[in-house]
Design an enzyme around this catalytic site. Structure first.
Site, mmCIF file in Angstrom:
data_model
loop_
_atom_site.group_PDB
_atom_site.id
_atom_site.type_symbol
_atom_site.label_atom_id
_atom_site.label_comp_id
_atom_site.label_asym_id
_atom_site.label_seq_id
_atom_site.Cartn_x
_atom_site.Cartn_y
_atom_site.Cartn_z
ATOM 1 C CE1 TYR A 1 -2.330 1.394 7.612
ATOM 2 C CE2 TYR A 1 -2.389 -0.273 7.896
ATOM 3 C CZ TYR A 1 -1.846 1.205 8.323
ATOM 4 O OH TYR A 1 -1.772 1.355 9.117
ATOM 5 C CE LYS A 2 0.395 4.605 7.376
ATOM 6 N NZ LYS A 2 1.701 4.777 8.557
ATOM 7 N NE ARG B 1 -1.047 12.768 7.604
ATOM 8 C CZ ARG B 1 -0.351 11.408 8.658
ATOM 9 N NH1 ARG B 1 0.872 10.704 8.806
ATOM 10 N NH2 ARG B 1 -1.571 10.850 7.301
ATOM 11 C CG ASP C 1 7.684 1.702 10.854
ATOM 12 O OD1 ASP C 1 7.374 2.339 9.559
ATOM 13 O OD2 ASP C 1 7.704 1.557 11.362
ATOM 14 C CG PHE D 1 2.006 6.337 14.216
ATOM 15 C CD1 PHE D 1 1.268 7.371 13.565
ATOM 16 C CD2 PHE D 1 2.021 5.124 14.213
ATOM 17 C CE1 PHE D 1 0.119 6.433 13.279
ATOM 18 C CE2 PHE D 1 0.537 4.728 14.017
ATOM 19 C CZ PHE D 1 -1.001 5.571 14.173
#
Ligand SMILES: *Cc1c(COP(=O)(O)O)cnc(C)c1O
Length: 412
Positions: A222-223, A371, A197, A126
């Site tokens: 927040y995921k 995804r 990460d 990412f």
């Protein structure tokens, strides 16, 4: 044996995690496979938001920094998070965004290895992690460089000129899972420091930072952790590195005596040095609501269900949609993947838009990846059956092939 919808209902009946779905606000009829991008809202969030806004802010005002514990919330939440990621109390703190924290942690790690110039990163990660380190290198102006490596090349890229290895545990696009223990061991064998990460692994699978002897880590709330849009990131700094590695955004919250108001910066010698300044308290409070639900769930059950949901999804796509050009890019081996399934498909963007219009929410990642994220606390087995059923309808009827499904918004 061919699966039927009844098989999925039977699995839901036996599912020990099923009661957790009641704790989330699930819009009517929605099948949500995007909790890896933005987790669903816990029902308790509304009452807590009302309390923070009306009572703590509205009535108690400045007193709340002490009375409601606002000032220490970043550490209190850190200590709670520690139990989910194999860390100890005093090793985790909430602050800022993931990107900012990558900057702080890599800078701190580089301070411990001032003579070395190479940072190993995954090029296809990412991008914000890579962007932030590129910005850091420019800022330092001391000739550091990133050595990009892809899955399968990382161990070989870790040579004795490397200062820091900064890798994302689960890949955001393909869902492949790296061997944290092995990569960290190689990192330390050559005398480098590890920064992991956890954006797609915290809350998705059991993470054992101290068990892998990790130096630093960062992650998103927040995921998978359902902290709400834009909720703060968290950082882990192993005890042995605290007081030694000073992060460079030296604001007053990381000062040894923030309320001493001294002229010059003096770093705290504990995790709080990684904090920079005043945090959005309302958002922190929402993070805590999401986190508290996780602390009541068994991470091994979550992982077991996650793998099963993903396995069944893959199996159904292959059985029922075999001829439609969906190629799986997520590794099938359980120890090689996180909690998502990605397929490449030539018309992936339009097909995903048609699927979203049919109330099955996944997302699209350029150039051709569809995804699907699986969050066992609120995704059911029958959701998997129904989602594939709706996708099959879309493909059988060719209904994705319409102009309305081909225009791109600013967020995919
Ligand atoms: C989601 C995600 C981020 C998010 O970064 P922000 O700075 O919080 O916007 C960063 N890195 C990875 C690997 C991610 O998956």
């Amino acid at each position: 044996m061919t699966l039927t919808r009844e098989d999925f209902i039977a699995l839901d009946d036996q599912d020990v995690l099923a009661p957790f779905a009641d704790e989330f606000h699930i819009p009517d009829g929605l099948i949500y496979f995007d909790g890896n991008s933005l987790g669903m809202m816990p029902k308790a969030a509304m009452a807590r938001a009302k309390e923070v806004i009306e009572q703590e802010w509205g009535t108690d005002l400045i007193k709340s920094w002490n009375k409601a514990g606002w000032f220490n919330l970043v550490e209190k939440l850190g200590d709670k998070m520690a139990t989910l990621i194999g860390a100890n109390k005093g090793e985790v703190i909430y602050a800022d965004s993931t990107g900012l924290n990558v900057y702080k942690l890599v800078a701190a790690a580089l301070e411990i290895r001032p003579e070395r110039k190479v940072i190993v990163m995954e090029g296809s990660n990412f991008p914000t992690d890579n962007y932030m380190v590129q910005g850091l290198i420019k800022q330092l102006g001391r000739g550091h460089e990133i050595r990009f490596a892809e899955d399968g090349e990382i161990l070989d890229a870790i040579t004795d000129d490397v200062a820091v290895v900064c890798i994302t545990h689960v890949h955001y696009k393909t869902g492949h899972l790296h061997d944290m223990k092995k990569i960290t061991a190689k990192t330390q064998e050559v005398g480098a420091l590890s920064v992991w990460d956890l954006c797609h692994s915290a809350g998705a699978l059991a993470v054992d930072l101290n068990g892998s002897n990790v130096d630093f880590a960062v992650g998103c709330t927040y995921k998978y952790l359902n902290g709400g849009p834009g909720s703060q990131s968290f950082m882990f700094v192993a005890k042995r590195n605290q007081g030694k590695a000073v992060q460079p955004l030296t604001g007053w919250w990381g000062h040894a005596a923030p309320f001493g108001f001294e002229r010059d910066y003096r770093p705290r010698e504990d995790i709080r040095q990684f904090s920079t300044g005043t945090e959005p308290v309302v958002s922190l409070a929402m993070s805590e609501v999401g986190l508290d639900i996780f602390l009541r769930a068994d991470m091994n059950e979550i992982r077991k269900k996650s793998l099963k949901l993903c396995d069944l999804f893959i199996q159904l796509i292959e059985e029922r949609l075999g001829g439609y050009g969906f190629d799986i890019v997520t590794p099938k081996e359980h120890d090689r993947r996180g909690s998502q399934v990605s397929f490449s498909s030539e018309n992936g963007f339009a097909i995903m838009q048609a699927l979203i219009a049919a109330d099955v929410v996944g997302d699209f990642r350029a150039p051709d990846i569809m995804r699907f994220g699986f969050t066992p606390l609120y995704v059911s087995y029958v959701n998997v059956w129904d989602a594939v059923d709706r996708l099959k309808n879309i493909m059988d009827q060719g209904s994705w092939d319409k102009p309305e499904f081909k225009t791109q918004g600013s967020v995919t």
